[in-house]
Design a protein around this motif. Structure first.
Motif, PDB file in Angstrom:
ATOM      1  N   ILE A   2      -3.412   3.751  -2.931  1.00 46.26           N
ATOM      2  CA  ILE A   2      -2.991   4.543  -1.788  1.00 46.26           C
ATOM      3  C   ILE A   2      -1.506   4.880  -1.922  1.00 46.26           C
ATOM      4  CG2 ILE A   2      -4.720   3.453  -0.323  1.00 46.26           C
ATOM      5  CD1 ILE A   2      -2.519   1.741   0.878  1.00 46.26           C
ATOM      6  N   PRO A   3      -1.050   5.992  -1.300  1.00 38.96           N
ATOM      7  CA  PRO A   3       0.371   6.354  -1.385  1.00 38.96           C
ATOM      8  C   PRO A   3       1.244   5.230  -0.844  1.00 38.96           C
ATOM      9  CG  PRO A   3      -0.933   8.168  -0.508  1.00 38.96           C
ATOM     10  CD  PRO A   3      -1.844   6.983  -0.554  1.00 38.96           C
ATOM     11  N   LEU A   4       2.369   4.975  -1.500  1.00 35.96           N
ATOM     12  CA  LEU A   4       3.256   3.890  -1.094  1.00 35.96           C
ATOM     13  C   LEU A   4       4.267   4.360  -0.065  1.00 35.96           C
ATOM     14  CD1 LEU A   4       4.021   2.215  -4.558  1.00 35.96           C
ATOM     15  CD2 LEU A   4       2.169   1.730  -2.950  1.00 35.96           C
ATOM     16  N   THR A   9       7.880   0.354  -1.306  1.00 42.64           N
ATOM     17  CA  THR A   9       8.652   0.562  -2.528  1.00 42.64           C
ATOM     18  C   THR A   9       9.917  -0.281  -2.535  1.00 42.64           C
ATOM     19  OG1 THR A   9       7.815   2.830  -2.705  1.00 42.64           O
ATOM     20  CG2 THR A   9       9.806   2.297  -3.953  1.00 42.64           C
ATOM     21  N   GLN A  10      10.592  -0.353  -1.387  1.00 38.19           N
ATOM     22  CA  GLN A  10      11.817  -1.132  -1.285  1.00 38.19           C
ATOM     23  C   GLN A  10      11.539  -2.627  -1.414  1.00 38.19           C
ATOM     24  OE1 GLN A  10      15.011   0.231  -1.088  1.00 38.19           O
ATOM     25  NE2 GLN A  10      15.477  -1.897  -1.648  1.00 38.19           N
ATOM     26  N   ALA A  49       0.900  -2.355  -5.282  1.00 34.48           N
ATOM     27  CA  ALA A  49       2.148  -1.633  -5.537  1.00 34.48           C
ATOM     28  C   ALA A  49       2.931  -2.332  -6.625  1.00 34.48           C
ATOM     29  CB  ALA A  49       2.971  -1.559  -4.252  1.00 34.48           C
ATOM     30  N   CYS A  50       2.899  -3.664  -6.602  1.00 29.21           N
ATOM     31  CA  CYS A  50       3.539  -4.458  -7.639  1.00 29.21           C
ATOM     32  C   CYS A  50       2.885  -5.828  -7.674  1.00 29.21           C
ATOM     33  CB  CYS A  50       5.048  -4.578  -7.429  1.00 29.21           C
ATOM     34  SG  CYS A  50       5.540  -5.330  -5.864  1.00 29.21           S
ATOM     35  N   VAL A  51       3.005  -6.487  -8.796  1.00 33.56           N
ATOM     36  CA  VAL A  51       2.468  -7.837  -8.983  1.00 33.56           C
ATOM     37  C   VAL A  51       3.634  -8.760  -9.269  1.00 33.56           C
ATOM     38  CG1 VAL A  51       1.077  -9.333 -10.462  1.00 33.56           C
ATOM     39  CG2 VAL A  51       0.234  -7.060  -9.841  1.00 33.56           C
ATOM     40  N   ILE A  52       3.644  -9.917  -8.616  1.00 35.21           N
ATOM     41  CA  ILE A  52       4.703 -10.884  -8.856  1.00 35.21           C
ATOM     42  C   ILE A  52       4.093 -12.216  -9.272  1.00 35.21           C
ATOM     43  CG2 ILE A  52       4.849 -11.506  -6.401  1.00 35.21           C
ATOM     44  CD1 ILE A  52       7.920 -11.881  -6.946  1.00 35.21           C
ATOM     45  N   GLY A  93      -2.273  -1.140  -2.816  1.00 35.77           N
ATOM     46  CA  GLY A  93      -1.018  -0.623  -2.307  1.00 35.77           C
ATOM     47  C   GLY A  93      -0.093  -1.668  -1.725  1.00 35.77           C
ATOM     48  N   GLY A  94      -0.514  -2.939  -1.709  1.00 30.70           N
ATOM     49  CA  GLY A  94       0.340  -4.001  -1.207  1.00 30.70           C
ATOM     50  C   GLY A  94       0.972  -4.797  -2.332  1.00 30.70           C
TER      51      GLY A  94
END
Length: 358
Positions: A2-4, A9-10, A49-52, A93-94
């Protein structure tokens, strides 16, 4: 995916700033590996959105404090359990927090594999900057689906570099190190012989393709390697960078039969092979190699399109199987075939000599 939102993003950026080398994005190998580690196909299709990947309790604390500054950002925690429900241990998206690195032994092989594949990907693109260095990376499969990794490397000099891509590869820990100063001929005598070969393009945007290829070969060979009665069998898939500079140097020296040129892209030569003691399994093991080749032929057009290069991917004769049409893959095939007919009209070499033929 899904759009971020701007806050999402921040949040990923803040996490990356607070924990360098722990946050990964869709272009990264560890992101691709982590998002594939679900038994449910539906969950594998979700894109965070990102993986940590934290490795200590202190890093987990930093993640929580950072996310607390972004109250509208969704996140999930993925650990050793499984849930088929989207949004429980998976997110679209999360932020995906994977605790894979918090455990010591179970995932060390995955981490080491990721490090090796990442090093291979970087070296293929830029390794030619050091023409004295070469690597060949093998994923080894044994009975019981046990996996190991073997790295052949060569440096044409008494002392390898202390910095750069080749030096980074040498820093990866290993269980056994047989590196030593030796002659080039002794190095060649220590290497094995392959069964089948296939040439693929280097795809800068797809570092996950090595894991995909290894997983496919593992799936093909697993039925044979699983039973204990095949304990002496061994299969490998090997990745050998084939940088564009080879074509440049070859053309400058007068050309080559394969038709490599100065405008060629970076490529990777695959060698997938097996060793087995009982000849009654000859047809089984060779059939597995043919199955792998057929799969690679379906995948290569997509990789070519993704890399934005043409389809000239010649076989590497040294590792090719006897039923692979090596000569026909060469750019100058028709010209060389005509030359052979001209100088050998009776077919002495074409019909009576062993080996690959025009």
């Amino acid at each position: 995916m899904i759009p971020l939102s701007a806050s999402m993003t921040q949040a990923c950026q803040d996490l990356a700033n607070n924990l360098p080398d722990r946050v990964f994005y869709p272009k990264d190998l560890k992101y691709k590996t982590e998002t594939k580690q679900y038994w449910s196909k539906a969950l594998r299709e979700l894109k965070p959105a990102c993986v940590i990947l934290p490795t200590t309790a202190a890093e987990v604390s930093t993640i929580v404090k950072t996310l607390n500054n972004h109250p509208d950002v969704k996140f999930v925690v993925k650990s050793g359990g499984h849930s088929p429900n989207p949004g429980h241990a998976s997110t679209d998206g999360g932020v995906l927090i994977s605790l894979r690195g918090m455990a010591s032994s179970p995932d060390s092989s995955n981490s080491r594999r990721d490090d090796l594949f990442s090093a291979l990907h970087k070296f293929t693109a830029k390794g030619a900057q050091d023409p004295k260095a070469a690597i060949i990376f093998s994923n080894v499969l044994a009975v019981g689906n046990i996996q190991g990794f073997m790295l052949h490397f060569f440096y044409d000099g008494a002392t390898p570099p202390a910095t750069g891509l080749f030096a980074d590869i040498l820093k990866i820990p290993s269980l056994k190190d047989q590196a030593k100063t030796r002659t080039y001929s002794s190095l060649l005598r220590s290497a094995g012989k392959g069964t089948s070969s296939f040439t693929i393009p280097y795809v800068p945007s797809n570092p996950g393709m090595y894991d995909e290829i290894s997983s496919k070969w593992s799936a093909i060979t697993s039925p044979h390697l699983k039973p204990l009665r095949h304990a002496s069998s061994l299969c490998t898939v090997t990745f050998q960078p084939f940088p564009s500079c080879i074509g440049k140097h070859s053309q400058a020296a007068g050309g080559n039969a394969m038709g490599l040129s100065s405008s060629d892209p970076d490529r990777i030569i695959l060698e997938y092979s097996c060793k087995w003691p009982d000849k009654k399994y000859d047809h089984v093991l060779r059939g597995m190699a043919r199955e792998m080749t057929a799969w690679l032929e379906t995948k290569r057009p997509g990789w070519l399109a993704e890399a934005g290069v043409d389809g000239f991917m010649p076989y590497f004769m040294n590792d090719a199987a006897e039923d692979q049409r090596v000569m026909e893959s060469f750019r100058n095939y028709e010209k060389l075939k005509g030359l052979q007919m001209e100088v050998d009209p009776e077919g002495l070499f074409r019909t009576r000599m062993g080996g690959f033929k025009y």
